[in-house]
Motif scaffolding. Structure first.
Motif, PDB file in Angstrom:
ATOM      1  N   PHE A 136     -15.044   0.216  -1.969  1.00  9.97           N
ATOM      2  CA  PHE A 136     -13.610   0.420  -1.837  1.00  9.97           C
ATOM      3  C   PHE A 136     -13.066   1.185  -3.033  1.00  9.97           C
ATOM      4  N   ALA A 137     -11.786   1.563  -2.956  1.00  9.60           N
ATOM      5  CA  ALA A 137     -11.249   2.584  -3.848  1.00  9.60           C
ATOM      6  C   ALA A 137     -10.612   2.056  -5.126  1.00  9.60           C
TER       7      ALA A 137
ATOM      8  N   GLU B 267      -8.487   5.372   7.754  1.00 12.76           N
ATOM      9  CA  GLU B 267      -8.638   4.969   6.362  1.00 12.76           C
ATOM     10  C   GLU B 267      -7.527   4.003   5.953  1.00 12.76           C
TER      11      GLU B 267
ATOM     12  N   ARG C 119      -7.982   0.108   4.655  1.00 17.13           N
ATOM     13  CA  ARG C 119      -7.467  -0.411   3.383  1.00 17.13           C
ATOM     14  C   ARG C 119      -6.516  -1.583   3.617  1.00 17.13           C
TER      15      ARG C 119
ATOM     16  N   THR D  64      -3.576  -8.492  -5.933  1.00 16.87           N
ATOM     17  CA  THR D  64      -4.679  -8.023  -6.773  1.00 16.87           C
ATOM     18  C   THR D  64      -4.646  -8.683  -8.138  1.00 16.87           C
TER      19      THR D  64
ATOM     20  N   LEU E  81       0.859  -1.170   0.000  1.00 17.10           N
ATOM     21  CA  LEU E  81       0.000   0.000   0.000  1.00 17.10           C
ATOM     22  C   LEU E  81       0.902   1.229   0.000  1.00 17.10           C
TER      23      LEU E  81
ATOM     24  N   ASP F   5      -2.771  -0.887  -3.358  1.00  8.44           N
ATOM     25  CA  ASP F   5      -3.612   0.259  -3.056  1.00  8.44           C
ATOM     26  C   ASP F   5      -2.717   1.484  -2.919  1.00  8.44           C
TER      27      ASP F   5
ATOM     28  N   VAL G 177      -2.700   5.602  -1.063  1.00  8.34           N
ATOM     29  CA  VAL G 177      -3.317   6.632  -0.225  1.00  8.34           C
ATOM     30  C   VAL G 177      -2.450   7.875  -0.275  1.00  8.34           C
TER      31      VAL G 177
ATOM     32  N   ALA H 159      -8.596  -4.577   4.318  1.00  5.30           N
ATOM     33  CA  ALA H 159      -9.251  -5.085   3.109  1.00  5.30           C
ATOM     34  C   ALA H 159      -8.303  -5.953   2.299  1.00  5.30           C
ATOM     35  N   VAL H 160      -7.054  -5.509   2.152  1.00  3.38           N
ATOM     36  CA  VAL H 160      -6.081  -6.308   1.404  1.00  3.38           C
ATOM     37  C   VAL H 160      -5.783  -7.614   2.133  1.00  3.38           C
TER      38      VAL H 160
ATOM     39  N   ARG I  26     -12.683  -6.440  -3.711  1.00  9.13           N
ATOM     40  CA  ARG I  26     -12.684  -5.598  -2.527  1.00  9.13           C
ATOM     41  C   ARG I  26     -14.010  -5.542  -1.802  1.00  9.13           C
TER      42      ARG I  26
END
Length: 233
Positions: A190-191, A108, A112, A160, A77, A98, A100, A115-116, A186
């Motif tokens: 999610f982003a 946040e 994330r 991913t 990330l 991801d 940020v 989530a990963v 995700r």
């Protein structure tokens, strides 16, 4: 068993904020203050994920990412003070899971990260409960070891990338829209974006192209993607 997160940033205040927030979420942490230290820790202590600042001394985060991606699929990330779309796509194309931008909310970042980690730990049994390899022509995927190969040639993938390819390979007749792939990887909200899905698909095509695959993923114009023929001939 608690997951271990490597927090790599040259700003001790940012490291302190993230270490505190990750610890509250039940995660263990290791810290690195520059790129060379981050790479050494990642290679010797095998964290479950790295939160990686792009702008660091001795070795920047992009170079750390390049070197880690040459060796395997450790989830990454990125953190960056540059909120620029080119930098964002470069980060994804290098293999980040991801991205940020600063300033950020520690909550946040934790969301994330979690989530990963959930995708890494829990997605494989949903796809292949028996734990057996998924094969489609020359393509082989092992959901237990997260290893991929083409005609016996190992192809290192990010979390991913592996998730996208596994989703396509387990339903070879189905065309997945970008939104469907985002939801599979995700969950809604999610982003991941259409553009980042496209970047990951380009990465997959490039990596497997080096192994000799020319038809790994088909694009259906206006619809999405499906696994290619992956033929033996």
């Amino acid at each position: 068993m608690p997951r271990t997160i490597l927090v790599a940033d040259d700003d001790p205040h940012i490291r302190q904020l993230l270490v505190f927030a990750l610890a509250k979420a039940g995660l263990e942490t290791i810290e690195a203050a520059d790129g060379e230290e981050a790479l050494q820790i990642a290679e010797t202590q095998a964290p479950d994920l790295i939160v990686l600042d792009i702008n660091m001394p001795r070795m920047d985060g992009l170079e750390v990412c390049r070197r880690l991606r040459a060796e395997g699929g450790l989830p990454i990330l990125f953190l960056s003070s540059r909120d620029d779309e080119i930098d964002r796509i470069i980060g994804i194309e290098l293999g980040a899971d991801d991205y940020v931008t600063k300033p950020f909310s520690p909550r946040e970042v934790v969301a994330r990260v979690m989530a990963v980690l959930r995708r890494t730990a829990a997605h494989a049994p949903d796809v292949d409960r028996a734990g057996t390899a998924i094969r489609h022509g020359r393509l082989s995927l092992d959901p237990e070891s997260w290893e991929a190969s083409w005609a016996g040639i190992a192809v290192p993938l990010t979390v991913t990338e592996f998730g996208i390819l596994r989703t396509l390979a387990t339903m070879p007749s189905k065309v997945f829209s970008r939104d469907a792939l985002i939801d599979r990887l995700r969950g809604p909200g999610f982003a991941l974006t259409d553009r980042t899905i496209d970047s990951h698909v380009r990465n997959l095509r490039a990596k497997f192209g080096q192994a000799g695959a020319q038809d790994l993923i088909e694009t259906r114009a206006g619809i999405g993607y499906r696994i290619g023929a992956c033929s033996e001939g």
